[in-house]
Design a protein around this motif. Sequence first.
Motif, PDB file in Angstrom:
ATOM      1  N   GLU A  29       0.827  -1.218   0.000  1.00 12.12           N
ATOM      2  CA  GLU A  29       0.000   0.000   0.000  1.00 12.12           C
ATOM      3  C   GLU A  29       0.854   1.258   0.000  1.00 12.12           C
ATOM      4  O   GLU A  29       0.617   2.192  -0.750  1.00 12.12           O
ATOM      5  N   LYS A  30       1.892   1.266   0.853  1.00 14.54           N
ATOM      6  CA  LYS A  30       2.796   2.424   0.914  1.00 14.54           C
ATOM      7  C   LYS A  30       3.589   2.568  -0.375  1.00 14.54           C
ATOM      8  O   LYS A  30       3.839   3.679  -0.846  1.00 14.54           O
ATOM      9  N   LEU A  31       3.992   1.439  -0.944  1.00 20.36           N
ATOM     10  CA  LEU A  31       4.756   1.470  -2.191  1.00 20.36           C
ATOM     11  C   LEU A  31       3.914   2.050  -3.321  1.00 20.36           C
ATOM     12  O   LEU A  31       4.389   2.880  -4.092  1.00 20.36           O
ATOM     13  N   GLU A  32       2.652   1.644  -3.396  1.00 21.15           N
ATOM     14  CA  GLU A  32       1.744   2.182  -4.414  1.00 21.15           C
ATOM     15  C   GLU A  32       1.543   3.681  -4.222  1.00 21.15           C
ATOM     16  O   GLU A  32       1.501   4.446  -5.193  1.00 21.15           O
ATOM     17  N   ALA A  33       1.420   4.107  -2.962  1.00 18.61           N
ATOM     18  CA  ALA A  33       1.256   5.532  -2.660  1.00 18.61           C
ATOM     19  C   ALA A  33       2.492   6.319  -3.068  1.00 18.61           C
ATOM     20  O   ALA A  33       2.402   7.423  -3.621  1.00 18.61           O
ATOM     21  N   PHE A  34       3.679   5.730  -2.828  1.00 17.32           N
ATOM     22  CA  PHE A  34       4.924   6.404  -3.199  1.00 17.32           C
ATOM     23  C   PHE A  34       5.048   6.528  -4.718  1.00 17.32           C
ATOM     24  O   PHE A  34       5.451   7.575  -5.230  1.00 17.32           O
ATOM     25  N   ILE A  35       4.685   5.472  -5.435  1.00 16.45           N
ATOM     26  CA  ILE A  35       4.716   5.524  -6.896  1.00 16.45           C
ATOM     27  C   ILE A  35       3.759   6.601  -7.404  1.00 16.45           C
ATOM     28  O   ILE A  35       4.083   7.362  -8.318  1.00 16.45           O
ATOM     29  N   SER A  36       2.594   6.707  -6.765  1.00 13.34           N
ATOM     30  CA  SER A  36       1.604   7.723  -7.156  1.00 13.34           C
ATOM     31  C   SER A  36       2.142   9.133  -6.968  1.00 13.34           C
ATOM     32  O   SER A  36       2.017   9.978  -7.855  1.00 13.34           O
ATOM     33  N   VAL A  37       2.749   9.397  -5.807  1.00 12.49           N
ATOM     34  CA  VAL A  37       3.252  10.753  -5.553  1.00 12.49           C
ATOM     35  C   VAL A  37       4.460  11.054  -6.446  1.00 12.49           C
ATOM     36  O   VAL A  37       4.664  12.197  -6.881  1.00 12.49           O
ATOM     37  N   MET A  38       5.247  10.025  -6.754  1.00 19.09           N
ATOM     38  CA  MET A  38       6.381  10.223  -7.659  1.00 19.09           C
ATOM     39  C   MET A  38       5.889  10.655  -9.043  1.00 19.09           C
ATOM     40  O   MET A  38       6.418  11.608  -9.637  1.00 19.09           O
ATOM     41  N   ILE A  39       4.853   9.977  -9.535  1.00 19.88           N
ATOM     42  CA  ILE A  39       4.288  10.330 -10.837  1.00 19.88           C
ATOM     43  C   ILE A  39       3.677  11.728 -10.796  1.00 19.88           C
ATOM     44  O   ILE A  39       3.867  12.534 -11.706  1.00 19.88           O
ATOM     45  N   LEU A  40       2.954  12.040  -9.697  1.00 23.07           N
ATOM     46  CA  LEU A  40       2.318  13.349  -9.556  1.00 23.07           C
ATOM     47  C   LEU A  40       3.336  14.488  -9.562  1.00 23.07           C
ATOM     48  O   LEU A  40       3.155  15.494 -10.234  1.00 23.07           O
ATOM     49  N   ILE A  41       4.409  14.318  -8.811  1.00 21.81           N
ATOM     50  CA  ILE A  41       5.382  15.397  -8.654  1.00 21.81           C
ATOM     51  C   ILE A  41       6.337  15.489  -9.842  1.00 21.81           C
ATOM     52  O   ILE A  41       6.652  16.577 -10.324  1.00 21.81           O
ATOM     53  N   LEU A  42       6.770  14.348 -10.361  1.00 19.85           N
ATOM     54  CA  LEU A  42       7.777  14.374 -11.421  1.00 19.85           C
ATOM     55  C   LEU A  42       7.193  14.568 -12.813  1.00 19.85           C
ATOM     56  O   LEU A  42       7.826  15.189 -13.671  1.00 19.85           O
ATOM     57  N   THR A  43       6.006  14.023 -13.073  1.00 18.45           N
ATOM     58  CA  THR A  43       5.498  14.042 -14.453  1.00 18.45           C
ATOM     59  C   THR A  43       4.165  14.783 -14.592  1.00 18.45           C
ATOM     60  O   THR A  43       3.442  14.546 -15.558  1.00 18.45           O
ATOM     61  N   SER A  44       3.842  15.659 -13.651  1.00 19.84           N
ATOM     62  CA  SER A  44       2.573  16.385 -13.761  1.00 19.84           C
ATOM     63  C   SER A  44       2.610  17.343 -14.952  1.00 19.84           C
ATOM     64  O   SER A  44       3.661  17.899 -15.298  1.00 19.84           O
ATOM     65  N   THR A  45       1.456  17.547 -15.560  1.00 18.93           N
ATOM     66  CA  THR A  45       1.338  18.467 -16.704  1.00 18.93           C
ATOM     67  C   THR A  45       1.785  19.868 -16.326  1.00 18.93           C
ATOM     68  O   THR A  45       2.492  20.536 -17.080  1.00 18.93           O
ATOM     69  N   THR A  46       1.378  20.310 -15.131  1.00 19.82           N
ATOM     70  CA  THR A  46       1.713  21.666 -14.683  1.00 19.82           C
ATOM     71  C   THR A  46       3.222  21.841 -14.553  1.00 19.82           C
ATOM     72  O   THR A  46       3.765  22.891 -14.897  1.00 19.82           O
ATOM     73  N   GLY A  47       3.899  20.803 -14.048  1.00 16.52           N
ATOM     74  CA  GLY A  47       5.350  20.893 -13.885  1.00 16.52           C
ATOM     75  C   GLY A  47       6.085  20.889 -15.210  1.00 16.52           C
ATOM     76  O   GLY A  47       7.010  21.683 -15.432  1.00 16.52           O
ATOM     77  N   ILE A  48       5.666  20.006 -16.113  1.00  7.60           N
ATOM     78  CA  ILE A  48       6.308  19.932 -17.433  1.00  7.60           C
ATOM     79  C   ILE A  48       6.070  21.228 -18.208  1.00  7.60           C
ATOM     80  O   ILE A  48       7.010  21.846 -18.716  1.00  7.60           O
TER      81      ILE A  48
END
Length: 200
Positions: free
Chosen positions: A99-118
């Motif tokens: 569960e924690k690993l899935e949450a970490f993968i989610s936040v990694m995708i949100l922070i690193l590859t978000s449309t707003t950031g790119i």
Amino acid sequence: MPVGVITNVASVFVGGMLGYLLRKKLTESLKASLNGAFGLAALVIGICLLNGISSLSAVILALLLGCSVGELLKVEDCTCNVIGVLTRKIPWFSGMDEEKLEAFISVMILILTSTTGIFGSMNEGITGDHSVLLTKSILDFFTAAIFAANVGPIVPLLCIPQFALQMILFLSGSTLSAFLNDSMIGDFKACGGIIIIAVG
């Protein structure tokens, strides 16, 4: 100077650290309310970026081509798979429950590859306008805090790959700026705005 990039990276680090330290005070109802506010914020950012549109047909064509290429190359699936595989292969994460690993993968995708950031990083490189990244910094502060409360102190460290990725995009935008006129920049912003609205 990439003011927006530096601010965004700092917000992830500080937000993540505070979220971890104050994790017992972040209730589930507060997290749910913030998620709704994130969506509304994305809509507002996207709408504001539509203001400078010059050629509607060029914007629509760019969106359709981008969507088609992205789907044909399975960019989203590949990104998620690569991040998932890398995360599971790093020994540091072997002790994490699923569960924690899935949450970490989610936040990694949100922070690193978000449309707003790119978009925000490229936009700052092209125009020098860091307002999108400053707004994203506010959102990322709370995002990092929420996820760090659940996942742990690993979340603030996402600021390291985030800085590398956003600097590459910023420098790419700086290089491209010499070849773009005001109309093209307006249409570029409009494309970003429409995608951010869709995400919101």
